[in-house]
Design an enzyme around this catalytic site. Structure first.
Site, short mmCIF file in Angstrom:
data_model
loop_
_atom_site.label_atom_id
_atom_site.label_comp_id
_atom_site.label_asym_id
_atom_site.label_seq_id
_atom_site.Cartn_x
_atom_site.Cartn_y
_atom_site.Cartn_z
N ASP A 72 0.65 -1.26 -0.04
CA ASP A 72 -0.02 -0.18 0.00
C ASP A 72 0.84 1.34 0.12
O ASP A 72 0.23 2.58 -0.11
CB ASP A 72 -1.00 -0.01 1.16
N ASP A 97 -0.84 -6.24 -0.05
CA ASP A 97 -1.17 -5.51 1.19
C ASP A 97 -2.78 -5.44 1.26
O ASP A 97 -3.36 -5.22 0.21
CB ASP A 97 -0.68 -4.19 1.31
N LYS A 126 -0.68 -9.69 2.88
CA LYS A 126 -0.11 -8.96 3.91
C LYS A 126 -0.82 -8.01 4.74
O LYS A 126 -1.66 -7.48 4.36
CB LYS A 126 1.19 -8.43 3.64
N GLU A 137 -1.08 -5.66 8.46
CA GLU A 137 -0.35 -5.05 9.81
C GLU A 137 -0.90 -5.48 10.91
O GLU A 137 -2.27 -5.49 11.09
CB GLU A 137 -0.50 -3.59 9.67
N GLU A 171 9.61 -4.24 10.19
CA GLU A 171 9.85 -2.80 9.64
C GLU A 171 10.56 -1.78 10.82
O GLU A 171 9.85 -1.60 11.89
CB GLU A 171 8.93 -2.22 9.07
#
EC number: 2.1.2.11
Length: 275
Positions: free
Chosen positions: A55, A94, A123, A125, A192
């Site tokens: 993204d 994402d 993916k 978060e 990250e």
């Protein structure tokens, strides 16, 4: 060279099981973002193992200040473009901001990325709070990549793009989140902007591959934003290296990045963060 010849020449397509084997054998994964057919094809030719349709396209393609405006439709479109170019690299897409606030919503949108976009993995978060969704996706045959550390979709909540996990309590929470995601069925984890020591500890603790971005050289692989590697970003992050600025053109830059990751010469100490 035909697509079949390309797969044979590169040793076959990268899969979840192959990535686990690479981790066991100590062979680093060289990963990049991609957003369109042309650059995805260039990454394929350079031998990139995994292409993430991130993204981050909201910033480097659409010109937004954050990733938050990106929609599922945006992700499906760009994933479809990238997937058309890929014969070897694993295609990961994402789940954008607010697209997986509940398990059913997340399952629906992940299904779109797989069916309409051609993704081979999604993916998302988040930590332990995403375990139920990860488990549901895994039950439905959808491979999952987790994302811990700096989570760009939470940029306003955390007060900017900052290194995560420097405090002991934060490091312990990140480890618990990583273990929860793995237990729920995640197949891959991206860290990250995490201190290098912590990232290496997590890589050694988990059985799934751990890919770092600004997380030091102790991970099982590395990923960068394509534009940072090519040297076209006006203000690249300190953890990036502009291989494209070193001369030779796009293909040379991509090949140099892949070679540096596999040789363990990138990232160097200057690209990481201390606890």
């Amino acid at each position: 060279m035909s697509s079949g010849d390309r797969k044979h020449a590169s040793g076959g397509a990268v899969t979840v099981s192959r990535m686990r084997a690479m981790k066991r054998e100590g062979r680093p994964l060289a990963c990049l973002t991609a957003y369109d057919y042309g650059f995805a094809a260039a990454c394929e030719r350079a031998g990139v193992d995994l292409l993430l349709i991130g993204d981050s396209l909201g910033m480097v393609v659409q010109g937004h200040e954050t990733t938050l405006p990106v929609t599922v439709d945006d992700m499906v479109y760009h994933t479809r473009c990238v997937a058309r170019a890929c014969r070897r690299a694993l295609v990961v897409a994402d789940l954008p901001f607010m697209s997986h606030t509940g398990v059913e919503q997340g399952l629906h949108n992940a299904g779109r990325l797989m069916k309409e976009g051609g993704a081979q993995m999604v993916k998302l978060e988040g930590g332990a709070e995403q375990a139920a969704l990860v488990e549901r996706l895994a039950q439905n045959g959808i491979p999952v990549c987790g994302h811990l550390g700096l989570k760009p979709q939470q940029v306003h909540k955390i007060g900017g793009y900052r290194v995560q996990g420097r405090e002991q309590a934060d490091a312990e929470r990140m480890e618990a989140d990583a273990l929860a995601l793995e237990a729920a069925g995640a197949d891959l984890l991206i860290l990250e902007c995490v201190p290098a020591v912590l990232a290496q500890q997590l890589s050694e603790r988990l059985t799934v591959p751990v890919v770092g971005i600004g997380a030091g050289g102790g991970c099982d692989g590395q990923i960068l934003v394509l534009h940072d590697v090519l040297g076209v970003t006006e203000q690249p992050p300190r953890f990036a290296r502009a291989f494209g600025a070193e001369g030779g053109g796009v293909h040379a830059a991509l090949e140099a990045y892949v070679a540096a990751v596999r040789a363990g010469t990138f990232p160097g100490p200057e690209h990481g963060f201390e606890a």
